[in-house]
Design a protein around this motif. Sequence first.
Motif, PDB file in Angstrom:
ATOM      1  N   LYS A   1      -1.677  15.239  -2.412  1.00  0.00           N
ATOM      2  CA  LYS A   1      -1.606  16.549  -3.079  1.00  0.00           C
ATOM      3  C   LYS A   1      -2.853  16.833  -3.906  1.00  0.00           C
ATOM      4  CE  LYS A   1       1.258  19.135  -6.387  1.00  0.00           C
ATOM      5  NZ  LYS A   1       2.513  19.104  -7.199  1.00  0.00           N
ATOM      6  N   TYR A   2      -3.378  15.814  -4.581  1.00  0.00           N
ATOM      7  CA  TYR A   2      -4.532  16.000  -5.466  1.00  0.00           C
ATOM      8  C   TYR A   2      -5.818  15.406  -4.896  1.00  0.00           C
ATOM      9  CZ  TYR A   2      -1.105  17.193  -9.089  1.00  0.00           C
ATOM     10  OH  TYR A   2      -0.092  17.788  -9.808  1.00  0.00           O
ATOM     11  N   ALA A   3      -5.709  14.399  -4.055  1.00  0.00           N
ATOM     12  CA  ALA A   3      -6.889  13.721  -3.526  1.00  0.00           C
ATOM     13  C   ALA A   3      -6.531  13.072  -2.200  1.00  0.00           C
ATOM     14  CB  ALA A   3      -7.397  12.666  -4.515  1.00  0.00           C
ATOM     15  N   ALA A   4      -7.550  12.817  -1.389  1.00  0.00           N
ATOM     16  CA  ALA A   4      -7.346  12.201  -0.079  1.00  0.00           C
ATOM     17  C   ALA A   4      -7.594  10.704  -0.164  1.00  0.00           C
ATOM     18  CB  ALA A   4      -8.277  12.828   0.956  1.00  0.00           C
ATOM     19  N   THR A   5      -6.911   9.971   0.698  1.00  0.00           N
ATOM     20  CA  THR A   5      -7.117   8.539   0.755  1.00  0.00           C
ATOM     21  C   THR A   5      -8.449   8.219   1.422  1.00  0.00           C
ATOM     22  OG1 THR A   5      -6.123   6.444   1.418  1.00  0.00           O
ATOM     23  CG2 THR A   5      -5.981   8.236   2.999  1.00  0.00           C
ATOM     24  N   LEU A   6      -8.926   7.011   1.207  1.00  0.00           N
ATOM     25  CA  LEU A   6     -10.158   6.584   1.866  1.00  0.00           C
ATOM     26  C   LEU A   6      -9.962   6.615   3.373  1.00  0.00           C
ATOM     27  CD1 LEU A   6     -11.149   3.505  -0.339  1.00  0.00           C
ATOM     28  CD2 LEU A   6     -12.208   5.775  -0.344  1.00  0.00           C
ATOM     29  N   ALA A   7     -10.967   7.074   4.093  1.00  0.00           N
ATOM     30  CA  ALA A   7     -10.859   7.181   5.552  1.00  0.00           C
ATOM     31  C   ALA A   7     -10.551   5.827   6.186  1.00  0.00           C
ATOM     32  CB  ALA A   7     -12.153   7.755   6.123  1.00  0.00           C
ATOM     33  N   ILE A   8     -11.115   4.765   5.612  1.00  0.00           N
ATOM     34  CA  ILE A   8     -10.904   3.442   6.199  1.00  0.00           C
ATOM     35  C   ILE A   8      -9.430   3.053   6.195  1.00  0.00           C
ATOM     36  CG2 ILE A   8     -11.269   2.175   4.019  1.00  0.00           C
ATOM     37  CD1 ILE A   8     -12.694   0.031   5.704  1.00  0.00           C
ATOM     38  N   LYS A   9      -8.680   3.548   5.193  1.00  0.00           N
ATOM     39  CA  LYS A   9      -7.252   3.232   5.142  1.00  0.00           C
ATOM     40  C   LYS A   9      -6.515   3.872   6.309  1.00  0.00           C
ATOM     41  CE  LYS A   9      -6.574   2.379   0.197  1.00  0.00           C
ATOM     42  NZ  LYS A   9      -5.764   2.726  -0.991  1.00  0.00           N
ATOM     43  N   LYS A  10      -6.935   5.079   6.683  1.00  0.00           N
ATOM     44  CA  LYS A  10      -6.253   5.764   7.778  1.00  0.00           C
ATOM     45  C   LYS A  10      -6.483   5.063   9.116  1.00  0.00           C
ATOM     46  CE  LYS A  10      -5.860  10.264   5.580  1.00  0.00           C
ATOM     47  NZ  LYS A  10      -6.001  11.725   5.687  1.00  0.00           N
ATOM     48  N   TYR A  11      -7.604   4.379   9.228  1.00  0.00           N
ATOM     49  CA  TYR A  11      -7.876   3.637  10.453  1.00  0.00           C
ATOM     50  C   TYR A  11      -7.076   2.340  10.525  1.00  0.00           C
ATOM     51  CZ  TYR A  11     -11.746   6.820  11.430  1.00  0.00           C
ATOM     52  OH  TYR A  11     -12.499   7.944  11.703  1.00  0.00           O
ATOM     53  N   THR A  12      -6.478   1.938   9.412  1.00  0.00           N
ATOM     54  CA  THR A  12      -5.714   0.686   9.395  1.00  0.00           C
ATOM     55  C   THR A  12      -4.207   0.935   9.404  1.00  0.00           C
ATOM     56  OG1 THR A  12      -5.686   0.577   6.960  1.00  0.00           O
ATOM     57  CG2 THR A  12      -7.564  -0.431   8.090  1.00  0.00           C
ATOM     58  N   MET A  13      -3.786   2.169   9.606  1.00  0.00           N
ATOM     59  CA  MET A  13      -2.360   2.482   9.571  1.00  0.00           C
ATOM     60  C   MET A  13      -1.606   1.776  10.691  1.00  0.00           C
ATOM     61  SD  MET A  13      -1.700   6.392   8.457  1.00  0.00           S
ATOM     62  CE  MET A  13      -2.197   6.986   6.840  1.00  0.00           C
ATOM     63  N   VAL A  14      -0.381   1.378  10.354  1.00  0.00           N
ATOM     64  CA  VAL A  14       0.498   0.729  11.327  1.00  0.00           C
ATOM     65  C   VAL A  14       1.793   1.525  11.420  1.00  0.00           C
ATOM     66  CG1 VAL A  14      -0.490  -1.559  10.919  1.00  0.00           C
ATOM     67  CG2 VAL A  14       1.454  -0.788   9.547  1.00  0.00           C
ATOM     68  N   THR A  15       2.619   1.181  12.376  1.00  0.00           N
ATOM     69  CA  THR A  15       3.860   1.920  12.586  1.00  0.00           C
ATOM     70  C   THR A  15       4.974   1.377  11.695  1.00  0.00           C
ATOM     71  OG1 THR A  15       4.656   0.452  14.335  1.00  0.00           O
ATOM     72  CG2 THR A  15       3.222   2.291  14.995  1.00  0.00           C
ATOM     73  N   PRO A  16       5.914   2.236  11.298  1.00  0.00           N
ATOM     74  CA  PRO A  16       7.063   1.732  10.532  1.00  0.00           C
ATOM     75  C   PRO A  16       7.879   0.725  11.328  1.00  0.00           C
ATOM     76  CG  PRO A  16       7.368   4.048  11.138  1.00  0.00           C
ATOM     77  CD  PRO A  16       5.953   3.703  11.460  1.00  0.00           C
ATOM     78  N   GLN A  17       7.902   0.874  12.651  1.00  0.00           N
ATOM     79  CA  GLN A  17       8.649  -0.079  13.478  1.00  0.00           C
ATOM     80  C   GLN A  17       8.124  -1.501  13.299  1.00  0.00           C
ATOM     81  OE1 GLN A  17       7.382   2.807  14.522  1.00  0.00           O
ATOM     82  NE2 GLN A  17       9.047   4.003  15.448  1.00  0.00           N
TER      83      GLN A  17
END
Length: 253
Positions: free
Chosen positions: A191-207
């Motif tokens: 809402k106020y700021a974006a996460t570091l791009a590198i974090k988005k590349y490390t996302m995993v599935t909830p499964q």
Amino acid sequence: MNIAIITGASSGIGKEFALQLDAGLYTIDEFWLIARRKDRLEELACDLDHMAKTIPLDLTQEADMEHLRALLRKERPAVRMLINCSGYGIMGQFSEIDSREQIGMIDLNCRALTEITHACLPYMKKNSRIIQLASSAAFLPQPGFAVYAASKSYVLSFSRALSEELRSRKIYVTAVCPGPVQTEFFDRAEKYAATLAIKKYTMVTPQSVVRAALTASARKCPLSTYSPLIKAFRLLAKVIPHTLILKAMRLVK
């Protein structure tokens, strides 16, 4: 009656816990699904083979928490699993985020989790399980995510201590510390700021996260981390002084 209580069950990791347990857990008579969004809970309940009680509550409201305690007193179930997934995070500079939203994080992530755990313990027997959703943010102070990281440090510390306290009762506590997960979490967090791009590349599935968490719980492990990257991050946060890590984080921004 043996039950499993899942908070934050309307979406994301909480919903995934319900789906995976429904498919593979045969000692539970009923799921108690807790979240604010009644419609989402009812949709989930329809997808489960187990009986499911939908309990739409706002766990930051004392009246709603008392409703849950009253329900436990009335039905006196055997709580075989308690899975606390309710919580949220907001990114941004502490001084720039509405204080009510930040206090809300502490209220839900810490106070509500603590209250629900305390309320359920009298109804838990030998070999029951508690799973508390913490975060890899618990391993290290995080500027720009200060209150959330601190709240998850509380969850991790509380869970580790509780695990030792309950060992004699053979009730096993697992803190789950994933990194970024592909859920609705970031819809609110950014809402106020974006996460570091590198974090988005490390996302995993909830499964994947839930599968690992249930395996850790079955093995009576006090901690569940998923992915080699998050395991390495935990080790890094343990062996390198936090002042040095925080300095390196400033350089990569």
